[in-house]
Design an enzyme around this catalytic site. Structure first.
Site, PDB file in Angstrom:
ATOM      1  CD  GLU A  54      -1.297  -2.143   2.202  1.00 48.60           C
ATOM      2  OE1 GLU A  54      -2.094  -3.189   2.774  1.00 48.60           O
ATOM      3  OE2 GLU A  54      -0.006  -2.469   1.869  1.00 48.60           O
ATOM      4  CB  CYS A  79      -0.810  -4.472   8.402  1.00 49.91           C
ATOM      5  SG  CYS A  79       0.263  -3.025   8.076  1.00 49.91           S
ATOM      6  CB  ALA A 158      14.337 -37.494  -9.074  1.00 52.62           C
ATOM      7  NE  ARG A 192      17.982 -27.985  -3.530  1.00 59.82           N
ATOM      8  CZ  ARG A 192      19.104 -28.347  -3.828  1.00 59.82           C
ATOM      9  NH1 ARG A 192      20.331 -27.615  -3.677  1.00 59.82           N
ATOM     10  NH2 ARG A 192      19.305 -29.722  -3.728  1.00 59.82           N
ATOM     11  CG  ASP A 208      22.988 -38.134  -1.658  1.00 56.02           C
ATOM     12  OD1 ASP A 208      23.381 -39.220  -1.676  1.00 56.02           O
ATOM     13  OD2 ASP A 208      21.823 -37.836  -1.682  1.00 56.02           O
ATOM     14  CG  LEU A 212      20.894 -29.873   1.166  1.00 54.14           C
ATOM     15  CD1 LEU A 212      20.278 -29.943   2.578  1.00 54.14           C
ATOM     16  CD2 LEU A 212      20.264 -30.466   0.175  1.00 54.14           C
ATOM     17  CB  SER A 298       9.554 -39.860   9.142  1.00 53.22           C
ATOM     18  OG  SER A 298      10.188 -38.827   8.602  1.00 53.22           O
TER      19      SER A 298
END
Length: 349
Positions: A54, A79, A158, A192, A208, A212, A298
């Protein structure tokens, strides 16, 4: 009239996307100011801590005298509280804008209807619920954190066409089965850049040695999250290289160091819920779970996920690590969940 209002609200939503990847934990918001059928101002929330939509829309208006005969369209309720910036509802009142059209209400407890109420008490006409579904979907991570008290959770993996995520491997020296093409790898890095945090389990970290981070796309890298119950991940691994903020959930005591925080939890209690509780407290509103199969399963078993992205490569591994399975009944009965399955036709073996 409805079509006209939806046209301007659609523009608000499109503008809001300009802040994607930069506003968290704040929502993405767009605003459009219309005077007698003509847009005279536009703006969106560009970055957390900076001016709201705004404010930017009002600042873009060349002749502020027109505001007293204009309508401001906002994708999210203005807000009403003082945070890092003053209340937008107060700005609208001060500028004398007589009409406000809102996409959806803000579920944040300090706002939640108060902005609309403040505007109406000041004599301003307020219309709510215009393209509400689309406005809420725009900020699904923010909405999930506010209403469910946990991040929006995306499961991603994948797999081969015969349902395996990887070959059976015992250590990092054995090469991983590459099941993504350069094009789909870029899409992963794009994803990501759009989430607040990314998570892997101990075995994936060990086998691996992932970074990340965001490399094949432009954008911010997410906070890295890893489970390491007994602190077996070597300090020399990429996850612990101090390059990005990293949260290590463990049962052991260890002193924090630069960009690496060790958080003790009770592994004899539900681990995922404890992790999500900590992430929520840190206002990390979205979590990408990249593996491995045990960790993803999980989340599935705990019924804690909102979206799944499954890439299938046109190759067969015949044996290896079985990919997670989303029960058909669980998926079809959950209208607010999305499962994106796609085949990788550009795969090169």
């Amino acid at each position: 009239m409805v079509e006209v209002e939806e046209k301007y609200m659609a523009r608000c939503i499109e503008l809001a996307k300009g802040g994607k990847g930069n506003t968290s934990p704040n929502p993405m918001v767009g605003a459009v100011i219309v005077h007698k059928g003509r847009i005279i101002g536009e703006g969106f929330h560009r970055k957390c801590g900076e001016a709201h939509a705004e404010v930017n829309a009002v600042a873009s208006v060349k002749d502020e005298s027109l505001l007293k005969d204009s309508t401001i369209y906002v994708s999210l309720e203005p807000c009403s509280h003082y945070g890092k910036t003053p209340p937008c509802a107060e700005l609208i009142i001060r500028k004398g804008i007589p009409r406000v059209v809102v996409g959806c209400l803000d579920p944040f407890p300090e706002v939640s209807g108060r902005g609309v109420r403040m505007l109406r008490e000041a004599g301003i006409e307020v219309v709510t619920g215009v393209m509400e579904k689309e406005a809420r979907a725009l900020n699904k991570a923010f909405m999930t954190l506010q209403t469910k008290g946990r991040p929006y959770i995306i499961l991603k993996w994948a797999q081969s066409e015969d349902g395996f995520m990887d070959r059976l491997r015992s250590d990092v020296s054995e090469p991983v089965a590459v099941l993504s093409s350069p094009a789909t790898s870029r899409l992963v890095h794009k994803l990501r850049s759009e989430v607040a945090a990314i998570m892997v389990g101990t075995r994936t970290a060990l086998l691996d040695n992932p970074s990340l981070n965001v490399r094949h796309w432009s954008g911010n890298s997410p906070v890295r999250v890893v489970l390491d119950r007994r602190l077996v991940i070597p300090d020399s691994y990429r996850l612990l290289d101090n390059s990005l903020r990293t949260l290590v959930f463990t049962e052991r005591e260890r002193e924090n160091r630069e960009n690496v925080e060790y958080i003790r939890i009770d592994f004899d209690r539900p681990v995922i819920k404890q992790v999500l509780g900590h992430l929520s407290a840190l206002k990390l509103d979205s979590l990408l779970v990249e593996g491995g199969a045990c960790l993803i399963n999980s989340f599935v078993e705990a019924d804690l996920w909102d979206e799944a992205r499954v890439e299938t490569a046109p190759v067969r591994l015949y044996q290896g690590v079985h990919a997670p399975v989303l029960r058909k009944g669980a998926v079809s009965g959950l209208s607010r969940r999305s499962v994106m399955c796609f085949k990788n036709h550009d795969y090169e073996f």
